[in-house]
Design an enzyme around this catalytic site. Sequence first.
Site, PDB file in Angstrom:
ATOM      1  N   ARG A 265       0.839  -1.195   0.000  1.00  0.00           N
ATOM      2  CA  ARG A 265       0.000   0.000   0.000  1.00  0.00           C
ATOM      3  C   ARG A 265       0.880   1.253   0.000  1.00  0.00           C
ATOM      4  O   ARG A 265       1.865   1.330   0.739  1.00  0.00           O
ATOM      5  CB  ARG A 265      -0.918   0.022   1.230  1.00  0.00           C
ATOM      6  N   ARG A 280       2.170   1.205  10.330  1.00  0.00           N
ATOM      7  CA  ARG A 280       1.667   1.578   9.009  1.00  0.00           C
ATOM      8  C   ARG A 280       2.825   1.540   8.018  1.00  0.00           C
ATOM      9  O   ARG A 280       3.657   2.446   7.978  1.00  0.00           O
ATOM     10  CB  ARG A 280       1.045   2.975   9.061  1.00  0.00           C
ATOM     11  N   GLU A 352      -6.373  -0.952  15.776  1.00  0.00           N
ATOM     12  CA  GLU A 352      -6.971  -1.930  14.859  1.00  0.00           C
ATOM     13  C   GLU A 352      -5.980  -3.028  14.491  1.00  0.00           C
ATOM     14  O   GLU A 352      -4.837  -2.766  14.128  1.00  0.00           O
ATOM     15  CB  GLU A 352      -7.443  -1.227  13.587  1.00  0.00           C
ATOM     16  N   SER A 355     -10.244  -6.078  10.531  1.00  0.00           N
ATOM     17  CA  SER A 355     -11.450  -5.389  10.079  1.00  0.00           C
ATOM     18  C   SER A 355     -12.257  -6.388   9.265  1.00  0.00           C
ATOM     19  O   SER A 355     -11.784  -6.886   8.235  1.00  0.00           O
ATOM     20  CB  SER A 355     -11.070  -4.177   9.223  1.00  0.00           C
ATOM     21  N   ARG A 394       0.954  -6.482  12.928  1.00  0.00           N
ATOM     22  CA  ARG A 394       0.329  -5.871  14.107  1.00  0.00           C
ATOM     23  C   ARG A 394       0.177  -6.885  15.239  1.00  0.00           C
ATOM     24  O   ARG A 394       0.220  -6.525  16.415  1.00  0.00           O
ATOM     25  CB  ARG A 394      -1.001  -5.235  13.734  1.00  0.00           C
TER      26      ARG A 394
END
Length: 429
Positions: A265, A280, A352, A355, A394
């Site tokens: 990403r 991130r 988070e 999801s 994570r």
Amino acid sequence: MFDLKWIRDNPTAFDAGRERRGLPPLSAQVLDLDQRRRAAQTRFQEAQAKRNDLSRQIGQVKAKGGDASAVMAEVAALKDGIAAAEAEDQSLGAELDALLASQPNLPADDVPDGPDESFNRVERTVGNVRNFAFKPKQHFELGEALQSPTGSLMDFEGAAKLSGARFVVLKGALARLERALALFMLDIHTTESGYTEVAPPFLVRSEALYGTGQLPKFEEDLFKTEQGFYLIPTSEVPLTNLAADTIIDEDKLPWRFTALTPCFRSEAGAAGKDTRGMIRQHQFMKVELVSIAHPDHSEAEHQRMTASSEKVLQKLGLPYRVITLSTGDMGFAAQKTYDIEVWLPGQGAYREISSCSNCGEFQARRMKARCRKPGEKGTRFVHTLNGSGVAVGRALIAVMENYQQEDGSIEIPEALRPYMHGREKITRE
């Protein structure tokens, strides 16, 4: 993507759903384009029918030895009108498709309304937050301090030399721990939750990204090769598109897939956010869950998928909470999303880690993924669901921070020790 007939019949409900997402009304523009397109289609069809009728007349006149030149001239005069009507139909159709393709899914009725994450609803909190006798450190402080003969076990400087910012090199026991977490998750999902493991391509065509909703709206978030392929931002893309252009027998549903892949990403909108550490990054590992479900059973499948992701955290002994995202915080393709947030003591906050979204028929319409009862001709669009099961990096962060010791070592959760050859702790090497 949306059902035009439904918008024609329910323009007020369409705009009301958009309003809940903080978007302006759109039904009038959609219906105007739709009406103009259908008018062009009618003109095209009527002109074609008239041309066909005149062509038959030409044959009849010639068969009787008469002069058909006047009728032939009339046929020729129709040619430009037919071409113009066809071109207008195609142009308006492309404009309408492009407009609808750039619009997000409508929220489910039970999604909390609100413009941002502050309106998210906490559904449950699971596990006890550890009471540390010392000030807990963040993962990057722990990882950089864990040294080996080849340097830090969490090496951001080395990664920056190779690739720039938002990358990391993991070494030794931390690299092994990341791999252990991934294998642990796959084993849970395949042996306990009934998902089929898939090893998909990491490069996909634009059609696949259109099907799941990343294109055309979010192209800036993607990495594209010179050959026209895109690196996957998540394995949701290839896994969900396994149902594209397919009619599935209802009794074969649900399809449940899981995959471990790298994800890529650009983080185009993340400037200044989580610049330190692994939260991130441009590249990260994730175990994904995807379900292709019968439209009548997708809500139950959504609950099941979320529970599968929760099971990973429960077995690791990590405290977490489950929240329902508000209308202003949901992703583009979702009609309802549960986020799972793990407790990070170094930050003193829930973050988070998973999801899980029910997209209804939104993606299926874009992909032309349908189902039908065996022996029947009629079809329905399937419902698609996707969830992190979970983000491996994570999870590594959460294990490091929750299992840290005062001397900077990391205790390895019991569930992971078989994947670490029985090792119980990570220390300086």
